[in-house]
Enzyme design. Structure first.
Site, PDB file in Angstrom:
ATOM      1  N   HIS A  44     -13.191   8.946 -55.941  1.00 60.61           N
ATOM      2  CA  HIS A  44     -14.079   9.033 -57.106  1.00 60.61           C
ATOM      3  C   HIS A  44     -13.363   9.752 -58.258  1.00 60.61           C
ATOM      4  O   HIS A  44     -13.518   9.383 -59.422  1.00 60.61           O
ATOM      5  CB  HIS A  44     -15.356   9.803 -56.752  1.00 60.61           C
ATOM      6  CG  HIS A  44     -16.209   9.126 -55.722  1.00 60.61           C
ATOM      7  ND1 HIS A  44     -16.353   9.602 -54.449  1.00 60.61           N
ATOM      8  CD2 HIS A  44     -16.969   8.005 -55.798  1.00 60.61           C
ATOM      9  CE1 HIS A  44     -17.172   8.803 -53.773  1.00 60.61           C
ATOM     10  NE2 HIS A  44     -17.550   7.836 -54.557  1.00 60.61           N
ATOM     11  N   ASP A 158     -13.909  -1.400 -52.681  1.00 64.25           N
ATOM     12  CA  ASP A 158     -15.072  -2.281 -52.543  1.00 64.25           C
ATOM     13  C   ASP A 158     -14.787  -3.549 -53.353  1.00 64.25           C
ATOM     14  O   ASP A 158     -15.392  -3.789 -54.407  1.00 64.25           O
ATOM     15  CB  ASP A 158     -16.330  -1.558 -53.032  1.00 64.25           C
ATOM     16  CG  ASP A 158     -16.639  -0.360 -52.149  1.00 64.25           C
ATOM     17  OD1 ASP A 158     -16.916  -0.543 -50.965  1.00 64.25           O
ATOM     18  OD2 ASP A 158     -16.550   0.787 -52.653  1.00 64.25           O
TER      19      ASP A 158
HETATM   20  O1  PAF Z   1     -20.086   1.688 -54.711  1.00 61.57           O
HETATM   21  C1  PAF Z   1     -21.105   2.399 -54.766  1.00 61.57           C
HETATM   22  O2  PAF Z   1     -21.045   3.611 -54.579  1.00 61.57           O
HETATM   23  C2  PAF Z   1     -22.454   1.740 -55.070  1.00 61.57           C
HETATM   24  O3  PAF Z   1     -22.521   0.455 -54.537  1.00 61.57           O
HETATM   25  C3  PAF Z   1     -22.787   1.725 -56.564  1.00 61.57           C
HETATM   26  C4  PAF Z   1     -21.799   0.893 -57.358  1.00 61.57           C
HETATM   27  C5  PAF Z   1     -22.817   3.145 -57.106  1.00 61.57           C
HETATM   28  C6  PAF Z   1     -24.171   1.105 -56.790  1.00 61.57           C
HETATM   29  O4  PAF Z   1     -25.171   1.816 -56.118  1.00 61.57           O
END
Ligand code: PAF
Length: 288
Positions: A44, A158
């Site tokens: 993140h 993802d």
């Molecule tokens: O990847 C994630 O953490 C979630 O799918 C997101 C993009 C925040 C949507 O809830």
């Protein structure tokens, strides 16, 4: 300092004020949004760092979106670590953390109106998690409408999510640019994920097979698609704690499985269960 905001109206007010202040300083007041579900890790933070390079104002959202969890999935168990997340964002110099409650996002208890993600959403992750991507695209659309950012950032881990968000932005002409940031990995190659914390010590050691599968796929890519699949399956079979859910080779432009005689760039996708934890990863290969 990071301002923690849980109301949509307050966030809009704060962003309008921040934009006005930016304008007084001669800045464009551009906004970057990093959507998250919290339990923040270095993956993140890589999104946050890139957001800081791209825009004047960074908003991180933290919302564990019920719409994207199916029955029997880990919505209730999903890690919730707001205090730690706030600390991490303060250290990173993020001005706004938007962490609404489910009631603030879905005051009627849900959303009658949803974004449907189309055919690709029923494959791979979507096959294992029906309705998941409709839930993701619906909440991402809400967050884009609330924050109105110039750029929105997603992680490459993802891959299907990033692909579908990109398609949604294009299909619906949403006025935002998507930036996809490389996967951050532990020293042994395992992709960072909020779910890694659920792994026991043995499972964590076994999970190392996932990046090893990707390495095997890459090193057999010059022998064709069948060789890539065979190499991946043979490595996976060597680790009894890891159960392969799927391994696939897809065209990065369409996210459809490539034919056996495919030559050129491709993306390999993997999903596996390690104990009760489901992990995903992916990599690029050049099939020769
Ligand atoms: O990847 C994630 O953490 C979630 O799918 C997101 C993009 C925040 C949507 O809830």
């Amino acid at each position: 300092m990071t301002v923690l905001i849980d109301s949509i109206a307050e966030l809009r007010e704060q962003l309008a004020q921040a934009a006005a202040e930016a304008a007084m300083n001669g800045d464009a007041g551009s906004i970057a949004l990093v959507p998250t579900m919290g339990a923040l890790h270095d993956g993140h933070l890589a999104l946050v760092e890139r957001a800081q390079e791209l825009a004047d104002i960074v908003v991180v959202s933290l919302f564990v979106n019920p719409l994207q969890f199916g029955r029997g999935e880990d919505l209730d168990q999903y890690p919730r670590t707001l205090d730690d997340d706030l600390r991490v964002l303060r250290d990173a110099g993020v001005p706004f953390l938007f962490a609404p409650s489910a009631a603030a996002m879905y005051p009627r208890g849900g959303s009658e109106t949803r974004v449907t993600a189309g055919g690709v959403a029923n494959t791979f992750e979507g096959r294992s998690r029906p309705g998941h991507f409709d839930g993701v695209l619906t909440v991402v659309t809400k967050l884009l409408n609330i924050v109105q950012p110039d750029v929105v950032l997603f992680g490459q881990k993802d891959a299907q999510q990033a692909f579908l968000v990109g398609r949604m932005i294009e299909n619906l002409d949403l006025p935002v640019r998507q930036e996809v940031v490389e996967t951050v990995r532990d020293d042994d190659g395992l992709a960072l994920s909020s779910r890694n914390r659920f792994l026991s010590a043995d499972e964590r050691r076994a999970a190392r097979v996932i990046p090893t599968i990707l390495e095997a796929a890459e090193s057999s890519a010059d022998r064709g698609v069948d060789a890539v699949v065979a190499a991946a399956q043979s490595v996976a079979m060597g680790e009894r704690l890891v159960e392969l859910d799927y391994f696939a080779v897809v065209d990065p432009d369409t996210f459809a499985a490539v034919p056996d005689d495919h030559r050129g760039p491709a993306q390999v996708l993997i999903a596996a269960r390690v104990g009760t934890t489901r992990l995903i990863d992916n990599g690029r290969v050049l099939i020769g």
